[in-house]
Design an enzyme around this catalytic site. Structure first.
Site, PDB file in Angstrom:
ATOM      1  N   THR A  55      56.071-133.643  -6.881  1.00 31.92           N
ATOM      2  CA  THR A  55      54.989-133.168  -6.008  1.00 31.92           C
ATOM      3  C   THR A  55      54.906-131.649  -5.984  1.00 31.92           C
ATOM      4  O   THR A  55      53.824-131.065  -6.100  1.00 31.92           O
ATOM      5  CB  THR A  55      55.201-133.686  -4.577  1.00 31.92           C
ATOM      6  OG1 THR A  55      55.223-135.109  -4.587  1.00 31.92           O
ATOM      7  CG2 THR A  55      54.086-133.222  -3.657  1.00 31.92           C
ATOM      8  N   TYR A 118      47.016-142.587  -3.776  1.00 31.07           N
ATOM      9  CA  TYR A 118      45.587-142.900  -3.709  1.00 31.07           C
ATOM     10  C   TYR A 118      45.299-144.394  -3.861  1.00 31.07           C
ATOM     11  O   TYR A 118      44.506-144.959  -3.123  1.00 31.07           O
ATOM     12  CB  TYR A 118      44.770-142.108  -4.753  1.00 31.07           C
ATOM     13  CG  TYR A 118      43.283-142.358  -4.640  1.00 31.07           C
ATOM     14  CD1 TYR A 118      42.534-141.751  -3.635  1.00 31.07           C
ATOM     15  CD2 TYR A 118      42.617-143.222  -5.519  1.00 31.07           C
ATOM     16  CE1 TYR A 118      41.178-142.003  -3.503  1.00 31.07           C
ATOM     17  CE2 TYR A 118      41.268-143.473  -5.395  1.00 31.07           C
ATOM     18  CZ  TYR A 118      40.551-142.871  -4.386  1.00 31.07           C
ATOM     19  OH  TYR A 118      39.213-143.116  -4.259  1.00 31.07           O
ATOM     20  N   TYR A 144      60.560-142.449  -5.571  1.00 33.71           N
ATOM     21  CA  TYR A 144      60.142-141.372  -4.673  1.00 33.71           C
ATOM     22  C   TYR A 144      59.135-141.928  -3.675  1.00 33.71           C
ATOM     23  O   TYR A 144      58.005-142.249  -4.045  1.00 33.71           O
ATOM     24  CB  TYR A 144      59.544-140.245  -5.518  1.00 33.71           C
ATOM     25  CG  TYR A 144      59.058-139.024  -4.777  1.00 33.71           C
ATOM     26  CD1 TYR A 144      59.385-138.765  -3.459  1.00 33.71           C
ATOM     27  CD2 TYR A 144      58.274-138.090  -5.453  1.00 33.71           C
ATOM     28  CE1 TYR A 144      58.941-137.631  -2.817  1.00 33.71           C
ATOM     29  CE2 TYR A 144      57.823-136.934  -4.821  1.00 33.71           C
ATOM     30  CZ  TYR A 144      58.150-136.718  -3.506  1.00 33.71           C
ATOM     31  OH  TYR A 144      57.699-135.592  -2.877  1.00 33.71           O
ATOM     32  N   ARG A 149      51.874-138.429   1.516  1.00 31.17           N
ATOM     33  CA  ARG A 149      51.028-138.004   0.393  1.00 31.17           C
ATOM     34  C   ARG A 149      50.423-139.200  -0.346  1.00 31.17           C
ATOM     35  O   ARG A 149      49.386-139.062  -0.992  1.00 31.17           O
ATOM     36  CB  ARG A 149      51.846-137.160  -0.603  1.00 31.17           C
ATOM     37  CG  ARG A 149      52.407-135.851  -0.077  1.00 31.17           C
ATOM     38  CD  ARG A 149      51.385-134.737   0.087  1.00 31.17           C
ATOM     39  NE  ARG A 149      50.969-134.114  -1.146  1.00 31.17           N
ATOM     40  CZ  ARG A 149      51.215-132.839  -1.485  1.00 31.17           C
ATOM     41  NH1 ARG A 149      51.919-132.048  -0.678  1.00 31.17           N
ATOM     42  NH2 ARG A 149      50.749-132.322  -2.589  1.00 31.17           N
ATOM     43  N   LYS A 173      64.303-141.075  -3.215  1.00 24.94           N
ATOM     44  CA  LYS A 173      64.010-139.861  -2.457  1.00 24.94           C
ATOM     45  C   LYS A 173      63.077-140.274  -1.333  1.00 24.94           C
ATOM     46  O   LYS A 173      61.949-140.706  -1.575  1.00 24.94           O
ATOM     47  CB  LYS A 173      63.344-138.799  -3.332  1.00 24.94           C
ATOM     48  CG  LYS A 173      62.918-137.559  -2.543  1.00 24.94           C
ATOM     49  CD  LYS A 173      62.134-136.575  -3.411  1.00 24.94           C
ATOM     50  CE  LYS A 173      61.652-135.389  -2.563  1.00 24.94           C
ATOM     51  NZ  LYS A 173      60.823-134.446  -3.353  1.00 24.94           N
ATOM     52  N   ILE A 215      66.234-133.315  -2.017  1.00 21.56           N
ATOM     53  CA  ILE A 215      65.351-132.711  -3.013  1.00 21.56           C
ATOM     54  C   ILE A 215      64.337-131.924  -2.205  1.00 21.56           C
ATOM     55  O   ILE A 215      63.267-132.421  -1.845  1.00 21.56           O
ATOM     56  CB  ILE A 215      64.718-133.786  -3.918  1.00 21.56           C
ATOM     57  CG1 ILE A 215      65.828-134.614  -4.579  1.00 21.56           C
ATOM     58  CG2 ILE A 215      63.826-133.149  -4.982  1.00 21.56           C
ATOM     59  CD1 ILE A 215      65.359-135.843  -5.331  1.00 21.56           C
TER      60      ILE A 215
END
Length: 309
Positions: A55, A118, A144, A149, A173, A215
């Site tokens: 990201t 999305y 992840y 997001r 993560k 991270i």
């Protein structure tokens, strides 16, 4: 290329895995020389691993070919000194498979694969997606999960099923502010499952519940101090790790007052590490926030002179 074994990865994937920005020149081209310099700085400062094209690396602003070249540059620059775990996920399943395979061919030590953003897949679709990715490669996989997001949360039960069914899915993560969810990851996946924090204010608390590390985007600006939190914890100096946690809080706060990595690039521009450039539709923060970032950097002794904004 010899792929790192699952057992070796579970030992070496730890601490501060720095999610490096993708530096751009003023003309929007990727600045590969600056990327190499950033990586060398991170290794010198004590970061325990390197990740690119996650990201923070603006992958949605990169072409597939550029993502491959960024991964290749990182792997060659690191040259085996610390693990390299590039982000290989996207909204497109075939593209994710391709990027993960290329990461393996280039000599990456693992791959970090994001929950598709999305699309908003259901849990069964997420299971099939990650299962197919894991089956397509020998690389150790870190999933992840960043619901803020992606608009989709990977449920703990789905993650546990993937961990049970896929030997090379070894960690996650969690950029997840639901700390109850995060606690249940290790309960259902086992204490040897690698749990990394992607939320800056949860990096230290994640270690306390058995996490492998974090991270953290903040490592882009202050890599040595961010790595020191883990080093203090691993040395048994809990008081020092706690002290550092609070010491970093003002920096963590200001770097997330706009969408990551915009504040990071503004800060790194002030520190003369990179040209402060993002590709549209992303852009630098408003001048007022940039001034606030500069003041915070001065407070840490990272910036001594006045900068032109």
């Amino acid at each position: 290329m010899m792929v790192m074994s699952i057992e070796e990865a579970k030992v070496k994937f730890k601490g501060s895995i720095a999610p490096i920005i993708t530096p751009f020149k003023e003309n929007d081209e990727i600045d590969y020389k600056a990327l190499e310099q950033l990586i060398e700085w991170h290794i010198a400062e004590g970061s325990h691993g390197i990740s690119v094209t996650g990201t923070t690396g603006e992958p949605s602003s990169l072409t597939v070919e550029e993502r491959v070249k960024v991964m290749e540059t990182a792997i060659k620059t690191v040259a085996g000194r610390v693990p390299v775990i590039p982000g290989t996920g996207s909204t497109n399943h075939a593209e994710t498979l391709y990027l993960t395979k290329r990461a393996e061919e280039l000599g990456a030590d693992g791959a970090m694969v994001i929950v598709p953003y999305y699309n908003k897949p259901n849990q069964e679709a997420l299971y099939k997606h990650f299962k197919a990715v894991a089956d397509s490669t020998s690389l150790p996989i870190i999933i992840y999960n960043i619901p803020g997001r992606t608009a989709t949360n990977l449920h703990v039960k789905t993650l546990a099923k993937l961990n049970n069914d896929c030997e090379n899915i070894i960690g996650v993560k969690e950029s997840n502010k639901d700390f109850e969810h995060v606690n249940r990851v290790l309960l259902h996946c086992g204490k040897d499952f690698l749990l990394f924090s992607g939320i800056e204010l949860l990096c230290f608390p994640m270690l306390a519940i058995g996490g492998a590390g974090y991270i953290s985007a903040t490592a882009n600006v202050y890599p040595g101090k961010v790595a020191e939190v883990y080093d203090a914890w691993a040395a048994g100096n809990v008081a020092r790790a706690q002290e550092l946690h609070y010491e970093l809080m003002p920096l963590n706060d200001v770097l997330f007052k706009d969408t990551n990595p915009a504040p990071l690039k503004a800060a790194l521009g002030m520190l003369n590490r990179v040209h402060p450039k993002l590709r549209l539709p992303m852009d630098l923060p408003a001048k007022g926030l940039q001034e606030e970032i500069a003041e915070v950097l001065k407070g840490y002794g990272l910036l001594s002179e006045k900068v032109e904004l």
